[in-house]
Structures are given as C-alpha cells and as structure tokens.
Write an enzyme that holds these catalytic residues in place. Structure first.
Site, short mmCIF file in Angstrom:
data_model
loop_
_atom_site.label_atom_id
_atom_site.label_comp_id
_atom_site.label_asym_id
_atom_site.label_seq_id
_atom_site.Cartn_x
_atom_site.Cartn_y
_atom_site.Cartn_z
CG ASP A 202 -2.25 0.80 0.97
OD1 ASP A 202 -2.14 2.02 0.71
OD2 ASP A 202 -3.34 0.22 1.05
N GLY A 228 4.48 1.44 -1.89
CA GLY A 228 4.58 1.87 -3.28
C GLY A 228 3.23 2.28 -3.81
CG PHE A 230 -2.63 0.43 -6.64
CD1 PHE A 230 -3.11 1.55 -7.30
CD2 PHE A 230 -3.28 0.02 -5.47
CE1 PHE A 230 -4.20 2.26 -6.82
CE2 PHE A 230 -4.37 0.73 -4.96
CZ PHE A 230 -4.83 1.85 -5.64
CG HIS A 248 -15.25 0.09 -4.02
ND1 HIS A 248 -16.16 0.04 -2.98
CD2 HIS A 248 -14.06 0.40 -3.44
CE1 HIS A 248 -15.56 0.31 -1.85
NE2 HIS A 248 -14.29 0.53 -2.09
C1 LIG Z 1 -10.89 1.51 0.40
S1 LIG Z 1 -9.28 1.25 0.98
C2 LIG Z 1 -9.21 -0.53 1.09
C3 LIG Z 1 -8.15 -1.02 1.99
C4 LIG Z 1 -8.13 -2.55 2.21
N1 LIG Z 1 -7.90 -3.29 0.99
C5 LIG Z 1 -9.41 -2.99 2.88
O1 LIG Z 1 -10.21 -3.67 2.26
O2 LIG Z 1 -9.64 -2.60 4.03
C6 LIG Z 1 -8.33 1.62 -0.46
C7 LIG Z 1 -6.83 1.47 -0.27
O3 LIG Z 1 -6.16 1.83 -1.49
C8 LIG Z 1 -4.94 2.42 -1.13
N2 LIG Z 1 -4.39 3.19 -2.25
C9 LIG Z 1 -4.90 4.33 -2.81
N3 LIG Z 1 -4.08 4.75 -3.79
C10 LIG Z 1 -3.04 3.86 -3.84
C11 LIG Z 1 -1.89 3.74 -4.68
N4 LIG Z 1 -1.65 4.62 -5.64
N5 LIG Z 1 -1.06 2.69 -4.47
C12 LIG Z 1 -1.31 1.78 -3.49
N6 LIG Z 1 -2.40 1.83 -2.67
C13 LIG Z 1 -3.25 2.87 -2.85
C14 LIG Z 1 -5.33 3.28 0.04
O4 LIG Z 1 -4.18 3.70 0.77
C15 LIG Z 1 -6.27 2.38 0.81
O5 LIG Z 1 -5.59 1.61 1.78
#
Ligand SMILES: C[S@@+](CC[C@H](N)C(=O)[O-])C[C@H]1O[C@@H](n2cnc3c(N)ncnc32)[C@H](O)[C@@H]1O
Length: 338
Positions: A202, A228, A230, A248
């Site tokens: 994340d 990093g 994604f 989503h």
């Molecule tokens: C809605 S949360 C879901 C977190 C986890 N998978 C859960 O179900 O509880 C979305 C996640 O995407 C991560 N995120 C957003 N942009 C990102 C990026 N560019 N690279 C990696 N993670 C990212 C956020 O930090 C966050 O933890």
C-alpha cells in the site's frame, strides 16, 4: 397505496433526517461513549465528566440516540448500552465505531454536501469541495488518514469472516494484498491459514501503520510489508493477488491501469481475486447502492456488476473466472492472468 398518508410523510421525514442520526452516532463514537458503558450503565453527568463534554448537551445526545435504539435510557439520566450500540465498542466482534468516526468528519461531511453537484454534472463531489482528490487530501493530513484507515479496518472486519468462510485462501502459498491498507484482511487470512505467507502492499503512509495489526494477529514473521503505488509497480512472485475494496474507488480507466500493473507482476495463469460488493438487482440491496453513491462523492469510483468486472478484466489481460458470493453481499470476483 395512499402516498400522502401521514404515515408515509413521517417515514419519509425520518429518511430525510437520517443525517441527524449519522452525526449523533458520530459524536458518540468520537467521545468513546460505548467503551465507557462497557462495564454497565452510567449517569450522563458522569459520562460528561469522563469525556469533557457539556453535561446538558451530552444528556440530550444520549436521550436522542436512545430513541433510535443505540442506548437505553433508564431512571435518573442513566444510560445503558443496547445490543445495537455495543457495535460501537472498540472490542466489538464487528466494530462500527471507526466507520462512524470517519463518516461524520467535517471534510467527509462537506463532500457529501456537494452530492447535488455530482448528480448534476457527473463530477466528483470531493474534488469540487476540496480542490484535490481524496487520496492526496488525506496523505497530506496524517490524523485524517489514520481515521480513514481505522474506518477501513473496522469495515474490513465486518466482511472478513464471511469472505474467509466463503473462499479458501489457504490453497495459495504467497498472497500479495495490493492496496491492503494496514493489513487487517491479510492478517486474518494468514491467521486462518498457518502455512500461507503474505505481502502487504500500500502507500507508504498507510503501511507504516501495519505493525501493530500484524503483531496482534501473530503473523508478523509471515508477512512482508512493501510501500509503493499500484499505478507504478506491485511486488512480483505472488501465487495469488488480492484487490479488496480497491477497484470500487476508481473509474474504469484507472481500474484498467491498476489491473495492468498487477498483470505485469503476475505469471501467466495465476489468479487475481477482486473482493468487492455485488451491486445487486434493482430495488434491492440499499447498502451496495449507497456505497456506490459514496464512491461518486468520495474517491470517484463506483460499485459494479459481474459483467462490468469481467469487462475490466478483459481490458487488462485477465479472463473472468466467476464470482464466489459471501453471506454479507461482498463477493470474490476471480480472474486468471491470460
Ligand atoms: C478503500 S481502501 C481498502 C483497503 C483494504 N484493501 C481494505 O479492504 O480494508 C483503499 C486502499 O487503497 C490504497 N491506495 C490508494 N491509492 C493507492 C496507490 N496509488 N497505491 C497503493 N495503494 C493505494 C489506500 O491507501 C487504501 O488503503
């Protein structure tokens, strides 16, 4: 049916006033009232002393929330926790307090105030109100980011057991959780499957909070933590890749970018598991439909149907392999790197 009956008007007014209940529960959650009632009923003045709140105003809050079943008002301004309100305790098996604290935060509340703008224009309410996207906004504000991560952890716990009961993750040796937040879901997978190893991936300011969650689940030594984006690269060498509550958050074009980044790290034939709500049929499942609106307001994403996920997979080099539903409306949408 007579739509003008007083009963319909009252029911409609309750729905309209739902924002008041949201904010009242938010305040009770932020003040930690449920934890203070964990050992039994207490007088509201006593609770005001413990939380630093105004005694008269706190009494009025607790009285109102007792009217909707969150607390129970007894004699002499004494309040007890109900079964419903116990979900706000920090040690609840399915805690809702983190979510209640987050949804009432002024910045999140303000974004929802621009829903009309979103509906008129199709644009993102959050960016309209705050000038930047929700991820950048929180990355620059550590306290709000921590509150959001707690909300995600709290939501995750609500669905984790159901998803783990529905889908056997133990068949994979090394599981990469892409956008895994601070590790609540991956910790639960590893705790249930003692031979599995994990990679939590994340943003840096998010994975920095993972240590205590991995330690509490006793999985620290089986979980690598990688920071990093994604949109750039994700760790290679996993036997399965998870994206839980990620797609989503985004419109189709960035979803395809995220999926392509995953595809680049994955061997041919390896599985990608997208864990998301199923949008559901018309007139059903308001949770999914309102989550979809929340995506329009906040991160500018959307909830999707199986066919919509299949189309995203096809555009990014995956083949849709079916959905495994769980008991709580969240499904595991499986795809194979083609
Ligand atoms: C809605 S949360 C879901 C977190 C986890 N998978 C859960 O179900 O509880 C979305 C996640 O995407 C991560 N995120 C957003 N942009 C990102 C990026 N560019 N690279 C990696 N993670 C990212 C956020 O930090 C966050 O933890």
């Amino acid at each position: 049916m007579n739509h003008d009956s007083p009963r319909s008007a009252l029911a409609l007014r309750r729905l309209v006033n739902g924002y008041q209940v949201t904010q009242a529960i938010h305040v009770a959650a932020v003040l930690g009232i449920a934890d203070l009632l964990a050992d039994g009923p207490r007088r509201s003045d006593d609770l005001a002393g413990a939380t630093g709140a105004h005694p008269g105003a706190l009494y009025r809050l607790l009285r109102a929330l007792s009217g909707v079943g969150v607390f129970h008002e007894e004699e002499d301004r004494t309040f007890a926790l109900t079964e419903l309100g116990a979900g706000l305790r920090s040690d609840a098996p399915e805690p809702v307090g983190g979510w209640a604290a987050f949804v009432g935060e002024p910045y999140q509340w303000q974004a929802w105030s621009a829903l009309l703008h979103s509906v008129r224009t199709g644009e993102n309410a959050f960016r309209h109100v705050h000038g930047i996207d929700s991820w950048t906004f929180r990355a620059e504000r550590p306290e709000l980011s921590a509150s959001f991560d707690r909300a995600m952890t709290s939501l995750s716990r609500l669905v984790v057991t159901a998803v783990l009961d529905a889908y056997d993750f133990g068949r994979f040796g090394r599981i990469v959780d892409v956008g895994g937040g601070n590790g609540a879901f991956l910790s639960a997978i590893l705790a249930r499957n003692p031979t599995a190893r994990g990679v939590l991936f994340d943003q840096p300011h998010v994975v920095s909070g993972a240590g205590p969650i991995l330690a509490a689940a006793g999985v620290t030594d089986r979980c690598e933590v990688v920071a990093g984006s994604f949109f750039e690269a994700v760790p290679a060498g996993g036997d399965a890749y998870l994206l839980k509550a990620i797609l989503h958050d985004w419109e189709d074009a960035p979803c395809i970018e995220i999926l392509r980044t995953c595809r680049q790290a994955m061997a041919d034939g390896s599985p990608l598991l997208v864990i998301e709500r199923e949008l559901g049929r018309p007139n059903q499942d308001p949770d999914a439909k309102f989550s979809d609106l929340n995506m329009l307001v906040g991160p500018m994403g959307q909830e999707r149907t199986s066919a919509e996920y299949a189309a995203l997979f096809a555009a990014a080099g995956f083949q849709f392999a079916g959905v495994t539903p769980s008991a709580v409306g969240t499904g595991v949408f499986a795809a194979v790197a083609a």
